[in-house]
Design an enzyme around this catalytic site. Structure first.
Site, PDB file in Angstrom:
ATOM      1  N   MET A  29      42.469  43.996  36.990  1.00  0.00           N
ATOM      2  CA  MET A  29      41.414  44.513  37.739  1.00  0.00           C
ATOM      3  C   MET A  29      41.272  44.258  39.081  1.00  0.00           C
ATOM      4  O   MET A  29      40.343  44.208  39.881  1.00  0.00           O
ATOM      5  CB  MET A  29      39.995  44.138  36.848  1.00  0.00           C
ATOM      6  CG  MET A  29      40.089  44.769  35.762  1.00  0.00           C
ATOM      7  SD  MET A  29      38.385  45.138  34.761  1.00  0.00           S
ATOM      8  CE  MET A  29      37.505  43.582  35.028  1.00  0.00           C
ATOM      9  N   TYR A  31      41.756  41.450  42.590  1.00  0.00           N
ATOM     10  CA  TYR A  31      41.387  40.169  42.958  1.00  0.00           C
ATOM     11  C   TYR A  31      42.199  39.093  42.372  1.00  0.00           C
ATOM     12  O   TYR A  31      41.851  38.018  41.671  1.00  0.00           O
ATOM     13  CB  TYR A  31      40.102  40.117  42.779  1.00  0.00           C
ATOM     14  CG  TYR A  31      39.334  38.987  43.789  1.00  0.00           C
ATOM     15  CD1 TYR A  31      39.242  39.556  45.092  1.00  0.00           C
ATOM     16  CD2 TYR A  31      39.441  37.510  43.266  1.00  0.00           C
ATOM     17  CE1 TYR A  31      38.839  38.602  46.090  1.00  0.00           C
ATOM     18  CE2 TYR A  31      38.936  36.788  44.483  1.00  0.00           C
ATOM     19  CZ  TYR A  31      38.501  37.282  45.741  1.00  0.00           C
ATOM     20  OH  TYR A  31      38.122  36.457  46.765  1.00  0.00           O
ATOM     21  N   LEU A  32      43.558  39.176  42.518  1.00  0.00           N
ATOM     22  CA  LEU A  32      44.848  38.420  41.724  1.00  0.00           C
ATOM     23  C   LEU A  32      44.826  36.839  42.205  1.00  0.00           C
ATOM     24  O   LEU A  32      44.568  36.673  43.389  1.00  0.00           O
ATOM     25  CB  LEU A  32      45.942  39.093  41.896  1.00  0.00           C
ATOM     26  CG  LEU A  32      46.196  40.526  41.677  1.00  0.00           C
ATOM     27  CD1 LEU A  32      47.617  40.996  41.627  1.00  0.00           C
ATOM     28  CD2 LEU A  32      45.456  40.947  40.332  1.00  0.00           C
ATOM     29  N   GLY A  35      46.835  32.909  38.007  1.00  0.00           N
ATOM     30  CA  GLY A  35      47.121  33.226  36.499  1.00  0.00           C
ATOM     31  C   GLY A  35      47.591  34.748  36.509  1.00  0.00           C
ATOM     32  O   GLY A  35      48.603  34.927  35.677  1.00  0.00           O
ATOM     33  N   HIS A  36      47.229  35.623  37.193  1.00  0.00           N
ATOM     34  CA  HIS A  36      47.580  37.075  37.118  1.00  0.00           C
ATOM     35  C   HIS A  36      49.098  36.992  37.826  1.00  0.00           C
ATOM     36  O   HIS A  36      50.116  37.518  36.966  1.00  0.00           O
ATOM     37  CB  HIS A  36      47.060  38.145  38.324  1.00  0.00           C
ATOM     38  CG  HIS A  36      45.882  38.295  37.672  1.00  0.00           C
ATOM     39  ND1 HIS A  36      44.643  37.690  38.623  1.00  0.00           N
ATOM     40  CD2 HIS A  36      45.100  39.288  36.793  1.00  0.00           C
ATOM     41  CE1 HIS A  36      43.484  38.230  37.896  1.00  0.00           C
ATOM     42  NE2 HIS A  36      44.047  39.114  37.158  1.00  0.00           N
ATOM     43  N   GLN A 152      40.806  39.768  23.801  1.00  0.00           N
ATOM     44  CA  GLN A 152      41.250  41.037  24.210  1.00  0.00           C
ATOM     45  C   GLN A 152      42.726  41.290  23.807  1.00  0.00           C
ATOM     46  O   GLN A 152      43.223  42.234  23.349  1.00  0.00           O
ATOM     47  CB  GLN A 152      41.036  40.723  25.863  1.00  0.00           C
ATOM     48  CG  GLN A 152      41.980  41.974  26.485  1.00  0.00           C
ATOM     49  CD  GLN A 152      41.644  42.015  27.868  1.00  0.00           C
ATOM     50  OE1 GLN A 152      40.547  42.604  28.374  1.00  0.00           O
ATOM     51  NE2 GLN A 152      42.445  41.432  28.732  1.00  0.00           N
TER      52      GLN A 152
HETATM   53  O1  PAF Z   1      41.931  41.664  31.493  1.00  0.00           O
HETATM   54  C1  PAF Z   1      41.612  42.395  32.475  1.00  0.00           C
HETATM   55  O2  PAF Z   1      41.450  42.233  33.683  1.00  0.00           O
HETATM   56  C2  PAF Z   1      40.850  44.058  32.020  1.00  0.00           C
HETATM   57  O3  PAF Z   1      40.381  43.829  30.663  1.00  0.00           O
HETATM   58  C3  PAF Z   1      42.039  44.945  31.712  1.00  0.00           C
HETATM   59  C4  PAF Z   1      43.089  44.419  30.615  1.00  0.00           C
HETATM   60  C5  PAF Z   1      42.921  45.074  33.017  1.00  0.00           C
HETATM   61  C6  PAF Z   1      41.787  46.266  31.423  1.00  0.00           C
HETATM   62  O4  PAF Z   1      40.932  46.635  32.316  1.00  0.00           O
END
Ligand code: PAF
Length: 281
Positions: A29, A31-32, A35-36, A152
């Site tokens: 989503m 704003y990395l 972790g991303h 998730q």
């Molecule tokens: O983990 C996230 O950032 C969100 O839940 C995802 C997997 C990008 C889905 O919108």
């Protein structure tokens, strides 16, 4: 590196690429943070082409949640993705993903009913719907998710199995700041002083794990009581949403810790809802 904003264009390119190359997808989503970036590197190590999607998915936010103030930094994100080795950034437009007639949802049942699912009704339906759409658009061979959002990841694994998506789900370890605080886009809401208190989740998890390992305490009600005490000490204004000991695969609550037990928690620290988790052995 290519930036694609159209669903049709992304679908066309993915169809072409998938004939000769493997595709790894990292859904985000935006704003990395580090972790991303670790997810992107993980995807890069296991696939030829890495697609990173950026989309703040309105479907997964509740009416009282932070959708409108969710942090955004598209320019910075693009630079970070490039540096981490991403090949394509997919930034779909909201109206294209969800047109005014949109009415189809993907919903996983049982394992979405506890923990985050219980506290945030409709959240996982939003996540699985958007992730299923991204899978259909990007056609990845694998997709990478973070362990911080382990429920998730479990829900997505279930969806992939139940709906026969030919996609491998890779779960990457939680990346933490030096203090132990799990990296999250929401950490930017804290002042430096508040951030020191936000470490209470990590401290409580480590303490519980040590109690299990060193003192051989297995009783989850005792562990929970100690965790609550330590959270209150570090952050007196913290509001605990839940502390849950469950089995790792099905997320069913357990009374006694064994080698398959994970502790998950959600705590509101100075108005910011944080989650974290840790295997207990
Ligand atoms: O983990 C996230 O950032 C969100 O839940 C995802 C997997 C990008 C889905 O919108």
């Amino acid at each position: 590196m290519q930036i694609i904003r159209s669903v049709k264009k992304m679908q066309k390119l993915a169809r072409e690429l998938s004939r000769r190359k493997t595709i790894g997808l990292v859904p985000t989503m935006g704003y990395l943070h580090e972790g991303h970036l670790s997810l992107i590197k993980k995807a890069k190590a296991q696939s030829d082409i890495v697609v990173v999607s950026i989309f703040v998915n309105p479907l997964q936010f509740g009416p009282k949640e932070d959708l409108t103030k969710y942090p955004r930094d598209e320019k910075g994100d693009i630079a970070r993705i490039k540096k981490a080795g991403g090949d394509i950034v997919f930034i779909p437009r909201r109206e294209e993903l969800y047109d005014s007639e949109f009415q189809t949802y993907v919903e996983v049942e049982n394992i979405t009913e506890t923990l985050e699912g219980e506290s945030r009704p409709g959240h996982f339906r939003g996540v699985t719907t958007v992730v299923a759409k991204l899978f259909n658009i990007v056609r990845p061979d694998l997709a990478v998710f973070g362990q911080k959002d382990y429920q998730q990841a479990a829900v997505i694994k279930r969806m992939v199995k139940d709906l026969d998506f030919p996609i491998k789900i890779v779960v990457a370890p939680t990346v933490r700041e030096k203090s132990g605080l799990a990296m999250s886009s929401r950490n930017k809401y804290f002042t430096p002083e508040q951030k020191k208190e936000a470490v209470c989740l990590y401290v409580a998890l480590v303490m519980a794990k040590n109690m299990v390992r060193k003192e051989r305490i297995r009783d989850t009600s005792k562990l929970t009581a100690e965790m609550k005490r330590v959270i209150g000490e570090i952050c007196p204004t913290a509001e605990i949403d839940y502390i849950a000991f469950t089995d790792f695969d099905r997320l069913r609550p357990v009374k006694s810790v064994d080698k398959n037990t994970i502790c998950s928690m959600a705590v509101r620290v100075h108005g910011v809802r944080l989650i974290d988790n840790m295997m207990m052995r």
